[in-house]
Design an enzyme around this catalytic site. Structure first.
Site, PDB file in Angstrom:
ATOM      1  N   ARG A 247       0.524   1.311  -0.503  1.00 52.12           N
ATOM      2  CA  ARG A 247       0.407   2.638   0.106  1.00 52.12           C
ATOM      3  C   ARG A 247       1.892   2.629   0.853  1.00 52.12           C
ATOM      4  O   ARG A 247       2.172   1.677   1.378  1.00 52.12           O
ATOM      5  CB  ARG A 247      -0.601   2.639   1.236  1.00 52.12           C
ATOM      6  CG  ARG A 247      -2.010   3.352   0.355  1.00 52.12           C
ATOM      7  CD  ARG A 247      -1.788   4.840   0.090  1.00 52.12           C
ATOM      8  NE  ARG A 247      -3.211   5.086  -0.582  1.00 52.12           N
ATOM      9  CZ  ARG A 247      -3.507   4.877  -1.836  1.00 52.12           C
ATOM     10  NH1 ARG A 247      -2.545   4.492  -2.584  1.00 52.12           N
ATOM     11  NH2 ARG A 247      -4.741   5.397  -2.226  1.00 52.12           N
ATOM     12  N   GLU A 276       5.646  10.244   1.281  1.00 53.65           N
ATOM     13  CA  GLU A 276       5.671  10.640  -0.193  1.00 53.65           C
ATOM     14  C   GLU A 276       5.100  12.170  -0.509  1.00 53.65           C
ATOM     15  O   GLU A 276       4.103  12.385   0.507  1.00 53.65           O
ATOM     16  CB  GLU A 276       5.176   9.638  -1.261  1.00 53.65           C
ATOM     17  CG  GLU A 276       3.654   9.603  -1.245  1.00 53.65           C
ATOM     18  CD  GLU A 276       3.084   8.329  -2.131  1.00 53.65           C
ATOM     19  OE1 GLU A 276       3.914   7.125  -2.104  1.00 53.65           O
ATOM     20  OE2 GLU A 276       2.052   8.546  -2.682  1.00 53.65           O
ATOM     21  N   HIS A 294       4.737   6.867  -7.387  1.00 57.56           N
ATOM     22  CA  HIS A 294       3.134   6.649  -7.380  1.00 57.56           C
ATOM     23  C   HIS A 294       2.315   6.797  -8.642  1.00 57.56           C
ATOM     24  O   HIS A 294       1.296   7.671  -8.606  1.00 57.56           O
ATOM     25  CB  HIS A 294       2.699   7.637  -6.223  1.00 57.56           C
ATOM     26  CG  HIS A 294       1.278   7.010  -5.455  1.00 57.56           C
ATOM     27  ND1 HIS A 294       1.018   7.342  -4.485  1.00 57.56           N
ATOM     28  CD2 HIS A 294       0.210   6.279  -6.214  1.00 57.56           C
ATOM     29  CE1 HIS A 294      -0.287   6.562  -3.945  1.00 57.56           C
ATOM     30  NE2 HIS A 294      -0.806   6.070  -5.041  1.00 57.56           N
TER      31      HIS A 294
END
Ligand code: DGY
Length: 334
Positions: A247, A276, A294
């Site tokens: 993360r 993000e 991601h």
């Protein structure tokens, strides 16, 4: 028309982001579904407004389920995350409000471990940097050390966070690439699992000092915030690579950009970022980092399995008071 007694009325649920049509169709068999059929993220206020009168919601990692939202949505019974990570949920607040929280473990383990390993290899072997060079028309001759990278096979693989995905990466390294695998985790694995993974438990300091490739696979919590920052990067080998598929916020991205620029570590591969989809501008200007948006769990088969598992949790909870993968199962027994 619904019977005035409410009998035969389907519970209302919200699907907060575009998912696969067949999963939506399956949900519509059980529920009165309101769905966001776009990739646009609703604001907190919009989410709260649309949750009025809903018994459940299917979220992705970008919708935040906060104490404030839960206080404003009293009819809510379940928040079903289509992700294994659930740092977008305030789990204690869910439990306090009697709201079941679920996630999607297992179905994405191997796909995500595959990606972690791919990112490690792309980073160590400088694939993105060399591809950009080629596309820019700069390749006009062979040279002995052109884009010479770091060895993967036979090197030391360090893993911080040894849950299912960490174990998957360990097995790939130990059994596929003959790597020495060391790990650090909140709790040590049992001996049989360590043997199956070919992994040895070490302190965090030893992990940082010894890893040739350090892969981060731990959940984001307040205590893990910037667990890899300037002091930790300073303990790594100058030849080391750092891979983050966990993360954003686990790594201090500004400190990492500085370490990459100064050569304190050799390279990094990042699939997740603080804030993000914004990426720290300094990371965009250093060459020795591979950046992906991601996508570690992004194969269609896995994303379908994740959506189906989130839907199954909604169905199980709202039709029979159970769940396949509860995060706070105590809500079910309360
Ligand atoms: C997860 O499942 O937590 C992933 O990060 C989302 O793709």
């Amino acid at each position: 028309m619904a019977h005035p007694s409410g009998e035969g009325v389907k519970p209302a649920v919200l699907v907060a982001r575009r998912i696969f049509p067949e999963v939506l169709a399956r949900l519509r068999q059980h529920f009165d579904v309101e769905a966001n059929e776009t990739d646009d993220v609703w604001s907190a206020a919009e989410l709260a407004r649309r949750l009025q009168g809903k018994a459940g919601v299917l979220t992705t990692g970008t919708e935040r389920i906060t104490a404030e939202l839960l206080a404003a949505t009293p009819g809510l019974k379940i928040v079903a995350n289509m992700a294994v990570g659930y740092n977008n949920f305030d789990v204690p607040a869910c439990t306090a409000h009697g709201v079941l929280a679920t996630n999607t473990p297992d179905v994405l383990t191997d796909t995500t471990a595959d990606f972690g390993f791919a990112l490690l290899m792309a980073t160590a072997r400088r694939m993105a940097e060399s591809e950009h060079f080629l596309r820019a028309g700069l390749w006009n001759r062979w040279s002995i050390d052109m884009f010479a990278g770091t060895e993967v096979h036979g090197s030391t693989l360090g893993i911080l966070g040894m849950g299912r995905i960490g174990q998957g990466i360990a097995r790939r390294g130990a059994h596929g690439f003959d790597m020495r695998v060391i790990y650090h985790n909140r709790s040590r694995l049992d001996a049989a699992t360590e043997a199956a993974c070919g992994a040895t438990y070490v302190s965090k300091a030893d992990l940082l000092a010894q890893a040739d490739h350090l892969v981060l696979v731990l959940p984001y919590t307040a205590s893990n915030h910037h667990i890899i920052g300037a002091p930790e990067l300073a303990q790594m080998k100058p030849t080391a690579t750092l891979i983050n598929i966990a993360r954003g916020g686990i790594v201090d991205d500004a400190a990492l950009a500085q370490a990459l620029r100064s050569g304190q570590i050799a390279a990094a591969g990042l699939d997740v970022f603080e804030g993000e989809p914004q990426v720290h501008p300094d990371l965009l200007t250093v060459p020795n980092v591979v950046l992906t948006p991601h996508i570690a769990s992004a194969t269609l088969a896995t994303r379908r399995a994740m959506a189906n598992l989130a839907a199954d949790n909604l169905i199980a909870c709202l039709t029979e008071g159970s769940a396949l993968t509860p995060i706070n199962p105590e809500v079910l027994s309360a």
